[in-house]
Design a protein around this motif. Structure first.
Motif, PDB file in Angstrom:
ATOM      1  N   ARG A  21     -68.528  55.032  28.569  1.00  0.00           N
ATOM      2  CA  ARG A  21     -69.412  54.343  29.514  1.00  0.00           C
ATOM      3  C   ARG A  21     -70.838  54.234  28.955  1.00  0.00           C
ATOM      4  NH1 ARG A  21     -68.146  50.584  33.110  1.00  0.00           N
ATOM      5  NH2 ARG A  21     -69.259  50.741  35.095  1.00  0.00           N
ATOM      6  N   LEU A  22     -71.272  55.270  28.245  1.00  0.00           N
ATOM      7  CA  LEU A  22     -72.591  55.228  27.626  1.00  0.00           C
ATOM      8  C   LEU A  22     -72.672  54.129  26.566  1.00  0.00           C
ATOM      9  CD1 LEU A  22     -73.372  59.039  27.190  1.00  0.00           C
ATOM     10  CD2 LEU A  22     -74.521  57.450  28.736  1.00  0.00           C
ATOM     11  N   LEU A  23     -71.635  54.027  25.734  1.00  0.00           N
ATOM     12  CA  LEU A  23     -71.619  52.994  24.712  1.00  0.00           C
ATOM     13  C   LEU A  23     -71.606  51.599  25.329  1.00  0.00           C
ATOM     14  CD1 LEU A  23     -69.098  54.446  22.081  1.00  0.00           C
ATOM     15  CD2 LEU A  23     -71.566  54.132  21.817  1.00  0.00           C
ATOM     16  N   ASN A  24     -70.844  51.432  26.393  1.00  0.00           N
ATOM     17  CA  ASN A  24     -70.768  50.130  27.045  1.00  0.00           C
ATOM     18  C   ASN A  24     -72.136  49.709  27.580  1.00  0.00           C
ATOM     19  OD1 ASN A  24     -69.626  47.793  28.068  1.00  0.00           O
ATOM     20  ND2 ASN A  24     -67.889  48.858  28.985  1.00  0.00           N
ATOM     21  N   GLY A  80     -69.207  45.693  23.605  1.00  0.00           N
ATOM     22  CA  GLY A  80     -68.542  45.805  24.893  1.00  0.00           C
ATOM     23  C   GLY A  80     -67.033  45.852  24.764  1.00  0.00           C
ATOM     24  N   THR A  81     -66.492  45.087  23.830  1.00  0.00           N
ATOM     25  CA  THR A  81     -65.044  45.101  23.605  1.00  0.00           C
ATOM     26  C   THR A  81     -64.572  46.478  23.161  1.00  0.00           C
ATOM     27  OG1 THR A  81     -65.102  42.757  22.967  1.00  0.00           O
ATOM     28  CG2 THR A  81     -63.170  44.037  22.306  1.00  0.00           C
ATOM     29  N   PHE A  82     -65.256  47.058  22.188  1.00  0.00           N
ATOM     30  CA  PHE A  82     -64.868  48.374  21.673  1.00  0.00           C
ATOM     31  C   PHE A  82     -64.998  49.454  22.745  1.00  0.00           C
ATOM     32  CE2 PHE A  82     -66.419  52.406  19.903  1.00  0.00           C
ATOM     33  CZ  PHE A  82     -65.302  52.793  19.180  1.00  0.00           C
ATOM     34  N   ALA A  83     -66.134  49.471  23.469  1.00  0.00           N
ATOM     35  CA  ALA A  83     -66.375  50.523  24.459  1.00  0.00           C
ATOM     36  C   ALA A  83     -65.381  50.448  25.615  1.00  0.00           C
ATOM     37  CB  ALA A  83     -67.799  50.414  24.991  1.00  0.00           C
TER      38      ALA A  83
END
Length: 571
Positions: free
Chosen positions: A154-157, A134-137
């Motif tokens: 947004r997909l990664l998050n 979540g931090t990276f995304a």
């Protein structure tokens, strides 16, 4: 029969028998000390000490996801226009609805696997992975200046956000019927006379942290988006002009990073099987070191000459402990399959209700942001991102107070009967929005964005506060799922299945309601109010479907109690 005597070590000190020491109930996940012949760890009315520090760390973990999720809400529509994702204000709903939906769309396909994974490898590793992702995304979202990079972020998050289902499982594992009320009133004093309905209080903690996350996330998004314009004395540089939406993402990512470090250092594992493995490993190390509960007189598979067998029950040998450490989980503790969970009594009804509940509530949350940002001439309120962020934050503050002080008392008085009535409140919001727009339009439809009459704020905040009352349905839904869960050993898997349903609702609802709003405005369908009429009808259908939910849950509980009683009689 006389009680077993303590064994004597080579140094002359005594150590208690393993049967007299702390035993871990693998089936129930309890770590309560038990003595030989005891059938229950403690009397039902004795209150289990509440792990307050663990709850504090868990609250910090639960705060990260709503902050990451909601911090884009105040500026996402402005972002679509400013960066050219949408060609005009009339098309903003299509693009912003897509961005809002992406988080839940990908979560739909990953959340159940995070819950399942936590059933196998433990809760803590899954939480750490989700917080790092979540931090990276979130940082990637802030740096994005193209639609495709925004979509990827947004997909990664969404794909890496599986923490909610794991947090639900941890709350279930660190609380019982004696301290669940404390879990909700934390950090205030315990509530008196806890009952089975006090599980509402413990699960209200999850909704409380979501409400606080909404306050923090929307405040960050509204205050720190476009910082070169809103805070020029601090951020009036070309870098912040180019990356107008990076600052709120960085602040949200800092919260996730802090939660990740805190969980890594201080959060304890709570999965019953993992606790059993840890306990057995500790016992084995103590035995091998000659300092454990067996003492040094016990060898591999032999009986101590200082401790004849007739003094008490035979203690396990080192080889037996090693075997238990390799295979700590009894067969009946193995996770159930998804098909078994879905076929369990009451689960299908609870899952359908969860889907409807999330679809209706998410639709309001998303369409309010789009509607409030839209100009008055096109059917909205013409709010600025800053004003919108403050309105959302005020609603989050009210929601936190409701979850902490009001919900546990109301739920104890009404039970699950409250469920359909809370859905009906959302219907009032859908009916009240076009009325508020009509009132605001009487003062002029061409007012500049952000220059609104006071009654606009009063009406908008009133609708949002009404939604915080309706949000009491979220912890109530957790209670429904807990009551219909097939077994304690599959809590995370059951919540994971429910999260798939709610993720599906969160994926479909933003796109559906935003697109319907845009179509209604573009073609002036039903005077531009077609979306409100459709959502009002859908809400009425959801109320009708969930009207007998409490009765169905009671039937499931009675059937379970009868099976347990039959099992006790047979044993």
């Amino acid at each position: 029969m006389p009680s077993a005597a303590p064994s004597r070590t080579a140094s002359g000190s005594t150590t208690p028998l393993l049967s007299e020491t702390t035993a871990l109930d693998v089936e129930s996940g309890s770590t309560t000390p038990r003595t030989p012949g005891s059938s229950t760890p403690r009397t039902p009315k004795e209150r289990t000490p509440l792990p307050k520090f663990q709850l504090f760390i868990l609250c910090l973990v639960m705060l990260a996801e709503p902050v990451n999720y909601t911090q884009i809400f105040p500026y996402v529509n402005d972002m679509c226009l400013r960066l050219g994702y949408a060609r005009s204000e009339k098309e903003v709903g299509f693009i912003s609805g897509l961005i809002d939906s992406l988080f839940a769309i990908v979560q739909l396909f990953t959340i159940i696997h995070w819950g399942r994974l936590s059933d196998h490898i433990g809760r803590k590793p899954v939480l750490i992975c989700g917080l790092c992702g979540g931090t990276f995304a979130t940082i990637l979202f802030g740096f994005s200046r193209s639609l495709w990079l925004t979509i990827l972020a947004r997909l990664l998050n969404g794909a890496l956000s599986g923490n909610l289902v794991v947090c639900q499982s941890i709350v279930s594992e660190i609380t019982d019927e004696t301290n669940e009320a404390q879990g909700a009133s934390f950090p205030t004093s315990p509530l008196p006379a806890p009952t089975s309905s006090d599980c509402a209080a413990a699960f209200a903690l999850i909704s409380l942290m979501w409400a606080i996350g909404v306050i923090v996330g929307t405040s960050i998004g509204g205050t720190f988006s476009r910082p070169a314009e809103q805070l020029p004395w601090l951020f009036g540089t070309p870098f912040w002009e180019t990356h107008a939406y990076l600052l709120p993402c960085l602040l949200a990512a800092c919260i996730s990073a802090l939660a990740c470090v805190s969980a890594l250092l201080f959060l304890r594992e709570t999965h019953p099987r993992k606790l059993a493995e840890q306990s057995l490993r500790r016992q084995l190390k103590q035995v091998q070191a000659g300092k454990g509960v067996l003492g040094t007189a016990l060898s591999y598979g032999t009986i101590s000459e200082h401790e004849p067998g007739e003094v008490g029950p035979m203690r396990p040998t080192i080889r037996e402990l090693e075997r238990q450490a390799r295979e700590p989980a009894p067969a009946k503790d193995k996770p159930m399959s998804y098909a078994q969970i879905l076929r369990s009594p009451g689960v299908a009804k609870a899952l359908a209700s969860a889907f409807m509940m999330m679809f209706i509530n998410q639709a309001w949350d998303v369409v309010f942001i789009l509607w409030a940002y839209t100009s008055i001439r096109l059917g909205g309120l013409s709010m600025s991102p800053l004003e919108l962020g403050y309105c959302l934050a005020s609603a989050g503050a009210v929601g936190a107070c409701i979850q902490m002080f009001l919900f546990p008392r109301i739920q104890r008085a009404t039970g699950l009967v409250l469920y359909p009535w809370l859905l009906a409140i959302v219907g009032l919001q859908f009916a009240g929005a076009p009325v508020l727009h009509w009132w605001v339009s009487l003062w002029g439809v061409d007012r500049p964005r952000g220059e609104l009459v006071p009654s606009t704020y009063v009406g908008a905040v009133g609708l949002l506060w009404l939604g915080r009352v309706a949000a009491m349905i979220f912890p109530l839904n957790f209670i429904v799922l807990k009551k219909v869960a097939p077994s304690k050993s599959t809590v995370a898997s059951t919540y994971g299945v429910a999260q798939v349903c709610t993720a599906a609702a969160r994926a479909l609802s933003p796109w559906f309601v935003s697109s319907l709003f845009a179509v209604s405005v573009q073609h002036n369908l039903l005077g531009g109010d077609l979306m409100w009429a459709v959502m009002l009808l859908l809400t009425a259908g959801a109320v009708a479907f969930t009207w007998d939910l409490s009765k169905r849950v009671r039937e499931v509980e009675r059937a379970r109690e009868e099976r347990e009683q039959e099992g006790r009689v047979e044993s």
